[in-house]
Enzyme design. Structure first.
Site, mmCIF file in Angstrom:
data_model
loop_
_atom_site.group_PDB
_atom_site.id
_atom_site.type_symbol
_atom_site.label_atom_id
_atom_site.label_comp_id
_atom_site.label_asym_id
_atom_site.label_seq_id
_atom_site.Cartn_x
_atom_site.Cartn_y
_atom_site.Cartn_z
ATOM 1 C CD GLU A 114 46.280 -33.828 10.612
ATOM 2 O OE1 GLU A 114 45.774 -34.444 9.664
ATOM 3 O OE2 GLU A 114 46.924 -34.384 11.514
ATOM 4 C CG HIS A 235 50.206 -36.619 2.927
ATOM 5 N ND1 HIS A 235 51.053 -35.553 3.096
ATOM 6 C CD2 HIS A 235 49.518 -36.743 4.081
ATOM 7 C CE1 HIS A 235 50.885 -35.054 4.318
ATOM 8 N NE2 HIS A 235 49.953 -35.771 4.939
ATOM 9 N NE ARG A 281 45.934 -34.908 4.123
ATOM 10 C CZ ARG A 281 45.958 -35.887 4.962
ATOM 11 N NH1 ARG A 281 45.691 -37.106 4.551
ATOM 12 N NH2 ARG A 281 46.254 -35.702 6.217
ATOM 13 C CG HIS A 341 48.458 -40.420 2.642
ATOM 14 N ND1 HIS A 341 49.484 -40.899 3.433
ATOM 15 C CD2 HIS A 341 47.541 -39.880 3.509
ATOM 16 C CE1 HIS A 341 49.207 -40.654 4.711
ATOM 17 N NE2 HIS A 341 48.031 -40.052 4.781
ATOM 18 N NE ARG A 376 42.147 -40.284 4.701
ATOM 19 C CZ ARG A 376 43.154 -39.953 5.505
ATOM 20 N NH1 ARG A 376 42.960 -39.884 6.799
ATOM 21 N NH2 ARG A 376 44.346 -39.716 5.028
HETATM 22 C C1 SIN Z 1 49.310 -36.578 8.325
HETATM 23 O O1 SIN Z 1 49.753 -36.580 9.455
HETATM 24 O O2 SIN Z 1 49.481 -35.636 7.568
HETATM 25 C C2 SIN Z 1 48.531 -37.759 7.840
HETATM 26 C C3 SIN Z 1 47.284 -37.903 8.587
HETATM 27 C C4 SIN Z 1 46.202 -38.504 7.716
HETATM 28 O O3 SIN Z 1 46.471 -39.000 6.637
HETATM 29 O O4 SIN Z 1 45.039 -38.404 8.101
#
Ligand code: SIN
Length: 534
Positions: A114, A235, A281, A341, A376
């Site tokens: 991610e 998010h 993010r 989020h 985060r």
């Molecule tokens: C996501 O799956 O994009 C959210 C995971 C997260 O907020 O750490």
């Protein structure tokens, strides 16, 4: 009805359940209160997974480094080290409790990637990891005879009284039983807040309706210090049009190659960051916001064509089904927008989850443990919950051993909570909640300005004044309890945001667009002494 226990846990997500399971090995009695049914928690909504150093090409130093970079200078190195180094052992416990993480060929863990991660390190169960963990933990909790779970009980306020030396000590909480409308008290030697976040303070959020900042507001009212509430993570990819809660399209899709495009098909993230669609993010959410504003469009599109269709269906079944249920063919592009989020700040704790009030602990999203800093790193939150729940459980267990179990003199000197007798104004509460969420979205959202924050502050203050009157006069209801908490959390977010006159991580203010390490390389800490009206 009043109760006494060694330990009170408020909240039934991954943090509360892990802590309860661990502390139950030493405590005689654990009472866990949860405001809806036990499975209603933000954990269930965590789609992506849990980050930990599990891959052969990974190492603690890389995960530490990625976490520190995302945190934009405000992470505390010691808790970050603890998070990363203790992560693999806590992850193994989740498997022992019954979470079957996805495995690839040869049986090794399937690790996703991610935003902001330099290695593949996200363990997952399809794209419903949180739900799988929650189910396993709930099964484990039901097997423990000394954990009593009280569903439909909302904690209203913490019970704090001075000890013989005059130091305030938390002795449990006043709780409202939704079904009977009765207000009772749970007295405990130690209280753990694991109430999750506060996304419901914003108009658009991926958080469930229970995410109303209860623990943060209660702890603050009880005198605990709260920090970094300005750092709200938006998010980038909630399904458009947003519902309440917004349907989350996991960042893991971008980890597998999906690309953000404007509606006319133009890929834009490479203009904002070298990592393109997999940038951190905060960068992605601001870029989307900017593109939508510049083009006068109400969403962008996640192009999933780089992911093979069979991988899309097997790895992301929830995203695919969620789109199909809403008449969207995901393979033609998924319409997305940012939504609130995660709150990176919260109740300030030390590295064992202890807050600044004796006897009061906090862990998971409700807490500010120092690991997230100003932003985060994706999928660090489930990890934080298990690592710090474990640390807190070890400390509380030790203290139970040394100070003896069972509450000492329960209720002595604890003032009785006193709701009014008036009929609750449920319509007024619903209207105020909607207005608050709109004010916060417009006033202290993805891109902020001093002027808009000031306007929001005035609006929130006037809603809070009206609510204070209602609170004093009427019978308590869960809706009223939540609104009071949302208003208090909104004031904390605004207070912290207005104090930080720079841009860093998730806090971007047009009037102060640069980082100012001379003035602001520290946490924003607030406490009751700071002139709050409540
Ligand atoms: C996501 O799956 O994009 C959210 C995971 C997260 O907020 O750490």
């Amino acid at each position: 009805m009043d109760r006494t226990a060694d330990v009170l846990v408020v909240g039934s997500g991954i943090a509360g359940l892990t802590f309860a399971l661990k502390v139950a090995a030493r405590a005689r009695s654990v009472v866990l209160v949860t405001k809806k049914e036990r499975a209603a928690s933000s954990t269930n909504f965590a789609r992506g997974g849990i980050a930990a150093v599990l891959g052969s090409d990974d190492g603690f130093r890389y995960h530490v480094q990625d976490t520190l970079v995302a945190g934009a200078g405000l992470c505390h190195p010691r808790p970050v080290e603890a998070l990363v180094r203790e992560g693999p052992a806590r992850f193994a416990e989740l498997m022992e409790w019954g979470t079957a993480f996805d495995r690839g060929e040869g049986g090794s863990l399937s690790l996703g990637r991610e935003g902001g991660h330099s290695r593949r390190r996200i363990a997952h169960v399809g794209d419903h990891t949180g739900r799988a963990i929650e189910t396993a933990l709930l099964n484990a909790v039901s097997a423990e005879a000394n954990i009593e779970v009280l569903e439909d009980h909302i904690a209203v306020d913490l019970l704090v009284t001075p000890d013989v030396a005059g130091t305030p000590v938390c002795r449990g909480a006043a709780v409202l039983d939704h079904r009977s409308g009765e207000v009772g008290r749970v007295y405990a030697r130690f209280t753990m807040l694991a109430t999750g976040g506060c996304g419901q303070v914003y108009l658009h959020t991926t958080n469930p309706e229970i995410a109303t900042g209860d623990g943060i507001a209660m702890a603050f009212r009880a005198g605990a210090r709260v920090a970094n509430m300005e750092f709200i993570q938006f998010h980038p990819t909630a399904l458009h049009p947003t519902e309440d809660p917004a349907f989350l399209i996991s960042e893991a899709l971008r980890g597998e190659g999906a690309v953000l495009r404007t509606r006319d098909g133009t890929s834009f993230m490479e203009r904002y960051h070298a990592l393109g669609s997999l940038a951190p993010r905060d960068v992605v959410a601001r870029a989307i916001d900017r593109e939508m504003r510049d083009r006068g469009e109400d969403h962008v599109v996640l192009d999933v064509s780089p992911i093979r269709p069979e991988v899309l269906r097997s790895r992301f079944p929830e995203a695919v089904q969620g789109c199909l249920d809403r008449g969207i063919d995901p393979e033609s592009g998924i319409p997305v927008v940012p939504a609130a989020h995660y709150v990176c700040g919260g109740v300030l704790t030390d590295s064992t989850g202890h807050t600044s009030v004796a006897g009061l602990y906090a862990t998971g999203e409700v807490a500010c443990s120092g690991v997230h800093g100003a932003n985060r790193l994706a999928s660090n939150s489930l990890l934080e919950a298990v690592v710090f729940a474990d640390r807190a459980a070890r400390q509380v267990s030790r203290r139970l051993e040394t100070s003896g179990r069972g509450p000492s003199d329960p209720g002595a000197g604890v003032p009785a909570p006193a709701p009014g007798n008036g009929e609750p104004d449920l319509e007024g509460i619903t209207t105020a909640r909607a207005e608050l969420r709109r004010l916060m979205w417009e006033g202290v959202g993805i891109v902020r300005s001093g002027e808009r924050m000031e306007e929001a502050e005035a609006g929130v203050a006037s809603l809070a004044t009206a609510e204070e009157v209602r609170w004093g006069e009427c019978r308590w209801t869960p809706e009223g309890v939540e609104l009071r908490n949302l208003l208090h959390v909104a004031e904390l977010i605004l207070r912290c945001a207005r104090r930080r006159r720079e841009s860093r991580g998730l806090h971007y203010v047009v009037d102060h667009p640069h980082r100012d390490n001379e003035g602001y390389l520290s946490d924003t800490v607030v406490s009751r002494g700071d002139g709050f009206p409540w």
